[in-house]
Design a protein around this motif. Structure first.
Motif, PDB file in Angstrom:
ATOM      1  N   LEU A  45       0.821  -1.392   0.208  1.00 54.87           N
ATOM      2  CA  LEU A  45       0.532   0.043  -0.055  1.00 54.87           C
ATOM      3  C   LEU A  45       1.112   0.939   0.056  1.00 54.87           C
ATOM      4  N   ARG A  46       1.627   1.493   0.493  1.00 55.97           N
ATOM      5  CA  ARG A  46       2.884   2.493   0.153  1.00 55.97           C
ATOM      6  C   ARG A  46       3.015   2.451  -0.925  1.00 55.97           C
ATOM      7  N   LEU A  47       3.515   1.613  -1.921  1.00 55.62           N
ATOM      8  CA  LEU A  47       4.399   1.440  -2.975  1.00 55.62           C
ATOM      9  C   LEU A  47       2.761   2.029  -3.570  1.00 55.62           C
ATOM     10  N   VAL A  48       2.025   1.683  -3.791  1.00 48.89           N
ATOM     11  CA  VAL A  48       0.337   2.005  -4.771  1.00 48.89           C
ATOM     12  C   VAL A  48       0.394   3.858  -4.098  1.00 48.89           C
ATOM     13  N   LYS A  49       0.205   4.200  -2.613  1.00 50.60           N
ATOM     14  CA  LYS A  49       0.525   6.109  -2.324  1.00 50.60           C
ATOM     15  C   LYS A  49       1.023   6.241  -2.958  1.00 50.60           C
ATOM     16  N   MET A  50       2.512   5.896  -2.786  1.00 51.63           N
ATOM     17  CA  MET A  50       3.593   6.850  -3.710  1.00 51.63           C
ATOM     18  C   MET A  50       3.459   7.034  -5.350  1.00 51.63           C
TER      19      MET A  50
END
Length: 175
Positions: A45-50
């Motif tokens: 999810l952190r990657l998706v938000k980035m």
């Protein structure tokens, strides 16, 4: 073998399926469910938000179809890169493969740093990194390198900064 881009019609079908609320925009939650990291688990999810932050041109924290096309190409290009360094075709890369990849990108790092990367971005046993965490590592490393370069005006690979300069440089990368 490179993964080809889907046709425009197929890509629109992927976008439409991901746009569960039919708003014409994909949220982080919808995008996370639409992407695959090869393990049947949702994308980090952190990657998706980035990535949404990288491709969201209108600042609404979602992506429309045109932004999605650019994001899809970005992910596809990185997937092809990942596969290039997954020498044993295991679907993940080990420390040696990661070292080879980052060396080819121009990074000359210590074994201790690679161990840290494996621990931070790797599987629970620290032996391999799956695609989405490889991409998260590479994006994070690019951001850290750009922040460092802003202070390394003499290009010596060393900087001297205050603690507040350091915090202002790294907090955006970890938040």
């Amino acid at each position: 073998m490179a993964t080809p881009m889907p046709s425009e019609a197929d890509l629109y079908k992927i976008f439409s399926a991901a746009d569960r609320d039919k708003s014409g925009h994909i949220s982080a939650d919808e995008l996370q469910k639409a992407l695959s990291n090869g393990t049947w688990e949702p994308f980090n999810l952190r990657l998706v938000k980035m990535m949404i932050g990288m491709f969201d041109r209108d600042g609404n924290q979602t992506i429309d179809y045109n932004e999605f096309k650019q994001l899809w190409k970005f992910v596809n290009d990185w997937l092809n890169c990942f596969r290039q360094y997954d020498a044993d075709r295991s679907g993940s890369i080990g420390k040696h493969e990661l070292n080879h990849a980052l060396n080819s990108f121009g990074y000359r790092l210590s074994d201790a740093t690679y161990n840290l990367f494996m621990k931070k971005f790797g599987t629970p046993d620290g032996q391999s990194i799956i695609f989405d965490n490889f991409l998260l590592l590479c994006i994070s490393l690019q951001g850290a390198t750009a922040s460092f370069a802003a202070f390394d005006v003499e290009r010596k690979g060393e900087i001297k900064i205050s603690y507040e300069q350091f915090l202002n440089s790294v907090v955006p990368l970890i938040a």
